[in-house]
Design a protein around this motif. Sequence first.
Motif, mmCIF file in Angstrom:
data_model
loop_
_atom_site.group_PDB
_atom_site.id
_atom_site.type_symbol
_atom_site.label_atom_id
_atom_site.label_comp_id
_atom_site.label_asym_id
_atom_site.label_seq_id
_atom_site.Cartn_x
_atom_site.Cartn_y
_atom_site.Cartn_z
ATOM 1 N N ALA A 108 -30.558 7.095 2.621
ATOM 2 C CA ALA A 108 -31.046 8.472 2.484
ATOM 3 C C ALA A 108 -30.474 9.113 1.221
ATOM 4 C CB ALA A 108 -30.662 9.284 3.722
ATOM 5 N N ASP A 109 -29.226 8.791 0.899
ATOM 6 C CA ASP A 109 -28.611 9.340 -0.314
ATOM 7 C C ASP A 109 -29.052 8.582 -1.561
ATOM 8 O OD1 ASP A 109 -27.239 11.183 1.237
ATOM 9 O OD2 ASP A 109 -25.441 9.932 1.388
ATOM 10 N N LEU A 110 -29.344 7.312 -1.431
ATOM 11 C CA LEU A 110 -29.734 6.511 -2.601
ATOM 12 C C LEU A 110 -31.167 6.813 -3.053
ATOM 13 C CD1 LEU A 110 -28.212 2.993 -1.788
ATOM 14 C CD2 LEU A 110 -27.492 4.561 -3.611
ATOM 15 N N ARG A 111 -32.000 7.246 -2.129
ATOM 16 C CA ARG A 111 -33.430 7.391 -2.399
ATOM 17 C C ARG A 111 -33.749 8.312 -3.579
ATOM 18 N NH1 ARG A 111 -34.808 8.287 3.106
ATOM 19 N NH2 ARG A 111 -34.455 6.108 3.595
ATOM 20 N N PRO A 112 -33.173 9.524 -3.635
ATOM 21 C CA PRO A 112 -33.503 10.388 -4.792
ATOM 22 C C PRO A 112 -33.000 9.810 -6.117
ATOM 23 C CG PRO A 112 -32.551 11.668 -2.997
ATOM 24 C CD PRO A 112 -32.323 10.228 -2.650
ATOM 25 N N LEU A 145 -38.444 14.706 -6.034
ATOM 26 C CA LEU A 145 -37.404 13.829 -5.476
ATOM 27 C C LEU A 145 -36.288 13.624 -6.504
ATOM 28 C CD1 LEU A 145 -36.791 12.046 -2.924
ATOM 29 C CD2 LEU A 145 -37.876 10.152 -4.126
ATOM 30 N N ALA A 146 -36.690 13.389 -7.753
ATOM 31 C CA ALA A 146 -35.709 13.160 -8.829
ATOM 32 C C ALA A 146 -34.846 14.387 -9.083
ATOM 33 C CB ALA A 146 -36.421 12.729 -10.117
ATOM 34 N N ASP A 147 -35.385 15.575 -8.847
ATOM 35 C CA ASP A 147 -34.598 16.806 -9.044
ATOM 36 C C ASP A 147 -33.387 16.843 -8.119
ATOM 37 O OD1 ASP A 147 -36.219 17.758 -11.019
ATOM 38 O OD2 ASP A 147 -37.382 19.092 -9.714
ATOM 39 N N GLY A 148 -33.457 16.108 -7.013
ATOM 40 C CA GLY A 148 -32.342 16.098 -6.070
ATOM 41 C C GLY A 148 -31.303 15.045 -6.380
ATOM 42 N N ARG A 149 -31.416 14.420 -7.561
ATOM 43 C CA ARG A 149 -30.558 13.286 -7.863
ATOM 44 C C ARG A 149 -29.070 13.627 -7.890
ATOM 45 N NH1 ARG A 149 -30.613 9.446 -13.249
ATOM 46 N NH2 ARG A 149 -28.980 10.831 -13.961
ATOM 47 N N ASP A 150 -28.690 14.675 -8.610
ATOM 48 C CA ASP A 150 -27.265 14.987 -8.730
ATOM 49 C C ASP A 150 -26.663 15.342 -7.369
ATOM 50 O OD1 ASP A 150 -27.561 14.491 -11.386
ATOM 51 O OD2 ASP A 150 -27.390 16.585 -12.025
ATOM 52 N N PRO A 192 -30.066 1.205 -7.281
ATOM 53 C CA PRO A 192 -29.959 2.108 -8.440
ATOM 54 C C PRO A 192 -29.474 1.393 -9.701
ATOM 55 C CG PRO A 192 -28.180 2.534 -6.871
ATOM 56 C CD PRO A 192 -29.137 1.591 -6.201
ATOM 57 N N ARG A 193 -28.612 0.390 -9.558
ATOM 58 C CA ARG A 193 -28.089 -0.264 -10.758
ATOM 59 C C ARG A 193 -29.207 -0.845 -11.625
ATOM 60 N NH1 ARG A 193 -23.877 -3.051 -13.285
ATOM 61 N NH2 ARG A 193 -24.572 -4.990 -14.254
ATOM 62 N N CYS A 194 -30.210 -1.432 -10.967
ATOM 63 C CA CYS A 194 -31.248 -2.146 -11.709
ATOM 64 C C CYS A 194 -32.363 -1.245 -12.216
ATOM 65 C CB CYS A 194 -31.826 -3.268 -10.860
ATOM 66 S SG CYS A 194 -30.641 -4.609 -10.607
ATOM 67 N N CYS A 195 -32.353 0.024 -11.822
ATOM 68 C CA CYS A 195 -33.498 0.840 -12.264
ATOM 69 C C CYS A 195 -33.151 2.273 -12.624
ATOM 70 C CB CYS A 195 -34.610 0.802 -11.219
ATOM 71 S SG CYS A 195 -34.215 1.601 -9.661
ATOM 72 N N SER A 196 -31.878 2.614 -12.627
ATOM 73 C CA SER A 196 -31.517 4.007 -12.897
ATOM 74 C C SER A 196 -30.294 4.058 -13.793
ATOM 75 C CB SER A 196 -31.211 4.724 -11.572
ATOM 76 O OG SER A 196 -30.530 5.937 -11.807
ATOM 77 N N ASP A 197 -30.170 5.139 -14.572
ATOM 78 C CA ASP A 197 -28.962 5.295 -15.387
ATOM 79 C C ASP A 197 -27.944 6.205 -14.690
ATOM 80 O OD1 ASP A 197 -30.270 7.661 -15.601
ATOM 81 O OD2 ASP A 197 -30.263 7.763 -17.785
ATOM 82 N N ALA A 198 -28.186 6.541 -13.440
ATOM 83 C CA ALA A 198 -27.235 7.394 -12.721
ATOM 84 C C ALA A 198 -25.941 6.624 -12.472
ATOM 85 C CB ALA A 198 -27.832 7.838 -11.383
ATOM 86 N N GLU A 199 -24.813 7.251 -12.729
ATOM 87 C CA GLU A 199 -23.533 6.645 -12.340
ATOM 88 C C GLU A 199 -23.175 7.198 -10.965
ATOM 89 O OE1 GLU A 199 -21.421 4.534 -11.287
ATOM 90 O OE2 GLU A 199 -21.761 3.812 -13.313
ATOM 91 N N ILE A 200 -23.148 6.311 -9.988
ATOM 92 C CA ILE A 200 -22.985 6.777 -8.613
ATOM 93 C C ILE A 200 -21.549 6.709 -8.123
ATOM 94 C CG2 ILE A 200 -25.369 6.233 -7.988
ATOM 95 C CD1 ILE A 200 -24.315 3.682 -6.643
ATOM 96 N N LEU A 201 -20.661 6.077 -8.880
ATOM 97 C CA LEU A 201 -19.267 5.936 -8.453
ATOM 98 C C LEU A 201 -18.321 6.341 -9.577
ATOM 99 C CD1 LEU A 201 -19.521 2.388 -6.816
ATOM 100 C CD2 LEU A 201 -19.395 4.575 -5.593
ATOM 101 N N ALA A 202 -17.276 7.066 -9.220
ATOM 102 C CA ALA A 202 -16.255 7.413 -10.208
ATOM 103 C C ALA A 202 -15.500 6.139 -10.602
ATOM 104 C CB ALA A 202 -15.285 8.438 -9.630
#
Lengths: 231, 231
Positions: A108-112, A145-150, A192-202
């Motif tokens: 649910a958290d990974l989806r956006p 959906l993408a707006d909820g990314r952060d 997310p690693r393979c398709c997004s530039d979001a850094e999800i972990l500190a």
Amino acid sequence: MTRILYELAGRDQVRFSPYCWRTLFALKHKGLAFDRVPMKFTDRSTIADSGQDRVPVLDDDGVVTADSWRIATYLEEKYPERPTLFGGAIGQGTALMINKWVDLVVHADLRPIAVPGAFKNLDPDDTDWFRVSREAMFGMTLEALADGRDAAVERLGATLAPVRATLETQPYLCGDAPAYADYILMGSLMWPRCCSDAEILAEDDPINAWRTRMLALFDGFAAAAPTHAAA
Amino acid sequence: MTRILYELAGRDQVRFSPYCWRTLFALKHKGLAFDRVPMKFTDRSTIADSGQDRVPVLDDDGVVTADSWRIATYLEEKYPERPTLFGGAIGQGTALMINKWVDLVVHADLRPIAVPGAFKNLDPDDTDWFRVSREAMFGMTLEALADGRDAAVERLGATLAPVRATLETQPYLCGDAPAYADYILMGSLMWPRCCSDAEILAEDDPINAWRTRMLALFDGFAAAAPTHAAA
């Protein structure tokens, strides 16, 4: 003897399906060779003969199994002499609980984060189908959906608290060495690693150190996977 | 040979500590006989010699271990010939992950239900100490905490979704038979059971059927525990 994994593929060999990643890790853990056959959302003809319409599908010399969990239990039963994925009945039971938690809560958290990223990394034939099906599924545009990314990245950090606490005590979710419960979560983080530039972990998050160890497994198999973070 | 479990006790033999319940189930699972020594929050003299100030504390013929997780791993290592709690290293690793999830996530929802209930079931000597320490801990009065009870029951129903999905597939979290991961969660559900009249599970919830099976284990050991639901 032929062993074929049918898996979702985007453009330029990007493979972002968390479920296919679980199966990839499971096959590697068992030390089994396999061929990889890509599938598009809009052309499932390669798996039509299997009677399945979703990947991963494993054809193990004619024995066809779909669904990442069922494939894992099939591999464990079929190849008991190879490294164990579950370590026995109790480990398999608790791995299913972790599978359900990752699918129902972590996803649910990974989806956006990952769904809009996947959209940018699809085979061009799949983009229209993906937008229509996902916007119906989530009840909003991919852009909304993408707006909820952060916010999702922040929620994910809290959701993963039990993983963090576990990895502060032991190097892998399965103890001293990785096994299927590790592949469940890692498969999902490959999404997310393979398709997004979001850094999800500190950087100093124990989960980040674990992810680095997971990427290095099997001669850097996951680390070598194409990513289109900048796309 | 003496084996003594030091455990938290309220008035009239009510035992509501989720952590002590985990150890009670673990000892029963191993088929080990033990004496139970009650402790009050405000008189920890019975465990003073152990160097510990929190229960459960197990004194196994002079080997003293505190903390429910550490006691479970101690029992597994010390009595390998008896029924296994973890089923090996992988099962122990994943059980720790479930332990962290229950402590960090499930307990947050149980607290508004069980903490005010515990207050009503304390040894009279403990009530002042408990109010002061808990109100400081949670930053609100016990009455304000109790006001959140119905909302917490509703949140708990959603939080337990992965447990529900698992129990729709297999009878116990550990598979076909109960083991330590089941005792972790069941220990926590004994907390409201023994001190509150809140009904936290719908009758047709698969988790309710599992709880009934857990209560029946070991000749109805948990079912027979005093409850003061109406107090």
